[in-house]
Design an enzyme around this catalytic site. Structure first.
Site, PDB file in Angstrom:
ATOM      1  N   ILE A   1      43.647  39.833  38.679  1.00  0.00           N
ATOM      2  CA  ILE A   1      43.009  38.689  38.040  1.00  0.00           C
ATOM      3  C   ILE A   1      41.946  39.348  37.307  1.00  0.00           C
ATOM      4  O   ILE A   1      40.884  40.039  38.014  1.00  0.00           O
ATOM      5  CB  ILE A   1      42.648  37.848  39.252  1.00  0.00           C
ATOM      6  CG1 ILE A   1      43.821  37.294  40.048  1.00  0.00           C
ATOM      7  CG2 ILE A   1      41.816  36.660  38.689  1.00  0.00           C
ATOM      8  CD1 ILE A   1      43.578  36.258  41.122  1.00  0.00           C
ATOM      9  N   PRO A   2      41.856  39.519  35.859  1.00  0.00           N
ATOM     10  CA  PRO A   2      41.090  40.387  35.455  1.00  0.00           C
ATOM     11  C   PRO A   2      39.450  39.826  35.122  1.00  0.00           C
ATOM     12  O   PRO A   2      39.145  39.669  34.196  1.00  0.00           O
ATOM     13  CB  PRO A   2      41.554  40.568  34.022  1.00  0.00           C
ATOM     14  CG  PRO A   2      42.360  38.990  33.847  1.00  0.00           C
ATOM     15  CD  PRO A   2      42.914  38.804  35.407  1.00  0.00           C
ATOM     16  N   CYS A   3      38.792  40.042  36.250  1.00  0.00           N
ATOM     17  CA  CYS A   3      37.525  39.497  36.177  1.00  0.00           C
ATOM     18  C   CYS A   3      36.564  40.331  35.387  1.00  0.00           C
ATOM     19  O   CYS A   3      35.349  39.984  34.834  1.00  0.00           O
ATOM     20  CB  CYS A   3      36.746  39.230  37.318  1.00  0.00           C
ATOM     21  SG  CYS A   3      37.014  40.494  38.884  1.00  0.00           S
ATOM     22  N   HIS A   4      37.179  41.642  34.922  1.00  0.00           N
ATOM     23  CA  HIS A   4      36.220  42.249  33.939  1.00  0.00           C
ATOM     24  C   HIS A   4      36.221  41.745  32.706  1.00  0.00           C
ATOM     25  O   HIS A   4      35.660  42.333  31.920  1.00  0.00           O
ATOM     26  CB  HIS A   4      37.103  43.853  34.295  1.00  0.00           C
ATOM     27  CG  HIS A   4      38.606  43.892  33.757  1.00  0.00           C
ATOM     28  ND1 HIS A   4      39.558  43.586  34.702  1.00  0.00           N
ATOM     29  CD2 HIS A   4      39.052  44.172  32.471  1.00  0.00           C
ATOM     30  CE1 HIS A   4      40.487  43.530  33.912  1.00  0.00           C
ATOM     31  NE2 HIS A   4      40.379  43.932  32.728  1.00  0.00           N
TER      32      HIS A   4
END
Length: 164
Positions: free
Chosen positions: A122-125
């Site tokens: 879950i690409p919170c970056h």
């Protein structure tokens, strides 16, 4: 719950999953001791590990295994919106707030981003502040920069990190 760990350029990564899907991804120290009720099961974890390794080598842009993060309904809504951010692109907290129909939720989005149990997947970056700055990532700005460099194909930054 099953787990396995791999050593990567980002550090030691531990994955935790069950039959519903991936529950957690943590960048840990090599001496990290998993919960004693979890079972080390490399065979069960192999599909998760394989896709993560493919992502980290630049040969995978989308994960296809099921996700099962635990959180509130609101956190789930935010994580789903974050998961929709395309590979190699970034958005701001404000854009996520607009996407979920709650323009006043930017601070709550930052909090949900910080407790995301499955970062990278879950690409919170890919979610930046209003100044498009790298901030609020639990594992530090260096990791964000490396993930964004990987996704943008910036081999100079990646090579520099490998030589440190």
């Amino acid at each position: 719950m099953y787990y396995d760990c791999i050593e990567t350029e980002l550090g030691n990564i531990m994955l935790l999953a069950d039959h519903q899907g991936l529950r957690q991804l943590s960048i840990t120290s090599p001496s990290y001791s998993p919960n004693e009720i979890w079972q080390h099961n490399p065979e069960f974890m192999a599909p998760f590990i394989k896709q993560l390794k493919e992502y980290l080598t630049g040969s995978r842009q989308k994960f296809t295994f099921p996700l099962a993060p635990q959180g509130t309904i609101f956190q789930q809504q935010i994580w789903h919106a974050i998961a929709d951010v395309p590979y190699g692109e970034t958005v701001t907290y404000e854009q996520i707030a607009e996407n979920i129909g709650n323009t006043k939720a930017t601070q709550a989005i930052g909090m949900a981003k910080n407790v995301n149990p499955i970062p990278i997947i879950i690409p919170c970056h890919r979610v930046l502040n209003s100044h498009n700055s790298l901030c609020g990532y639990r594992y530090g700005e260096d990791i964000v920069a490396l993930l964004l460099a990987l996704e943008s194909g910036d081999t100079i930054l990646l090579e520099a990190h490998q030589n440190i």
